[in-house]
Design an enzyme around this catalytic site. Structure first.
Site, PDB file in Angstrom:
ATOM      1  CG  ASP A   1      -2.103  -0.868   1.128  1.00 55.61           C
ATOM      2  OD1 ASP A   1      -2.261  -1.518   0.077  1.00 55.61           O
ATOM      3  OD2 ASP A   1      -2.890  -0.920   2.097  1.00 55.61           O
ATOM      4  CB  VAL A   2       0.665   4.434  -1.826  1.00 55.45           C
ATOM      5  CG1 VAL A   2      -0.621   5.096  -1.357  1.00 55.45           C
ATOM      6  CG2 VAL A   2       1.698   5.468  -2.266  1.00 55.45           C
ATOM      7  CG  ASP A   3      -1.871   3.762   3.427  1.00 56.91           C
ATOM      8  OD1 ASP A   3      -1.482   2.706   2.876  1.00 56.91           O
ATOM      9  OD2 ASP A   3      -2.905   3.833   4.106  1.00 56.91           O
TER      10      ASP A   3
ATOM     11  CG  HIS B   1      -4.905  -8.256   8.839  1.00 55.79           C
ATOM     12  ND1 HIS B   1      -5.105  -7.505   9.982  1.00 55.79           N
ATOM     13  CD2 HIS B   1      -5.520  -7.579   7.833  1.00 55.79           C
ATOM     14  CE1 HIS B   1      -5.816  -6.431   9.677  1.00 55.79           C
ATOM     15  NE2 HIS B   1      -6.066  -6.455   8.377  1.00 55.79           N
TER      16      HIS B   1
ATOM     17  CB  THR C   1     -12.948 -10.358   8.548  1.00 55.85           C
ATOM     18  OG1 THR C   1     -11.636  -9.899   8.194  1.00 55.85           O
ATOM     19  CG2 THR C   1     -13.251  -9.970   9.973  1.00 55.85           C
TER      20      THR C   1
ATOM     21  CD  GLU D   1      -7.186  -7.716   4.118  1.00 57.01           C
ATOM     22  OE1 GLU D   1      -6.179  -7.000   4.269  1.00 57.01           O
ATOM     23  OE2 GLU D   1      -8.167  -7.688   4.892  1.00 57.01           O
TER      24      GLU D   1
END
Length: 213
Positions: A70-72, A92, A104, A162
């Site tokens: 992810d870019v963040d 996760h 989930t 995901e």
């Protein structure tokens, strides 16, 4: 990846906003413009198709491995070739102490992302995965087609790309599994059992970011 040639591919719909950064030797920054989408769900799901297409068009001729992030996210500690394998996933941070039934995963049997409650080794984050260019092509292509199959019957998996990634890893096992230190999120707290946090997900206001349901 100290001592190795590294190319950072930054995929964004705002290429002009990426600053001109002077990198060290053996480091190269390539900004790739990608389409924009109104819904954050489409942004996150479409990246599987985008990565797949770029692998076909250029990555296969430029690099041996792809690390998809992810870019963040922010580098906070040493990250080296220890992460590399044919294909790897990262546990996760919100589920590494959870039971399988607490994962989930997508639970609707008609979905291409479906995982029964009694199946699944780990719950993997969609924010970090990687492997050889060839294996990541297989992964992203599979996930993209699973999304299209669900779209045809008006289904969107619970956690989007995901969910499809977890389904893929259920039947095509990763050859390496990394701990949450490689994708930590302080949203889930700061337990002492994860001593190092090498990649950190940048804190954000999820309600604001995800304002387009």
């Amino acid at each position: 990846m100290t001592g190795h040639q590294v190319t950072y591919y930054v995929m964004t719909d705002q290429p002009a906003a990426v600053p001109n950064i002077t990198l060290a030797e053996k480091r190269n920054l390539v900004v790739l413009e990608v389409p924009t989408y109104k819904r954050w769900q489409d942004i996150t799901m479409r990246r599987m198709q985008i990565i797949r297409d770029y692998i076909h068009d250029r990555f296969v001729n430029e690099v041996d491995y792809l690390v998809c992030l992810d870019v963040d996210m922010e580098f906070k500690d040493q990250v080296g070739v220890e992460i590399l394998s044919d294909v790897y996933g990262v546990i996760h941070p919100g589920f590494f102490t959870s039971s399988r039934k607490e994962f989930t995963n997508e639970r609707r049997p008609q979905s291409a992302g479906y995982i029964p409650e009694d199946e699944g080794d780990f719950y993997y984050t969609g924010s970090h995965f990687g492997g050889t260019v060839e294996e990541i092509y297989k992964l992203t292509n599979h996930c993209h087609h699973a999304m299209l199959a669900d779209k045809d019957i008006n289904i969107e998996a619970l956690w989007h790309d995901e969910s499809y990634l977890n389904r893929y890893f259920l039947y095509y096992k990763p050859t390496k599994v990394l701990s949450p230190e490689y994708s930590w999120n302080y949203y889930y707290g700061d337990p002492a059992v994860v001593e190092k946090k090498r990649f950190i997900v940048f804190p954000k206001d999820y309600a604001k970011v995800r304002d387009n349901p």
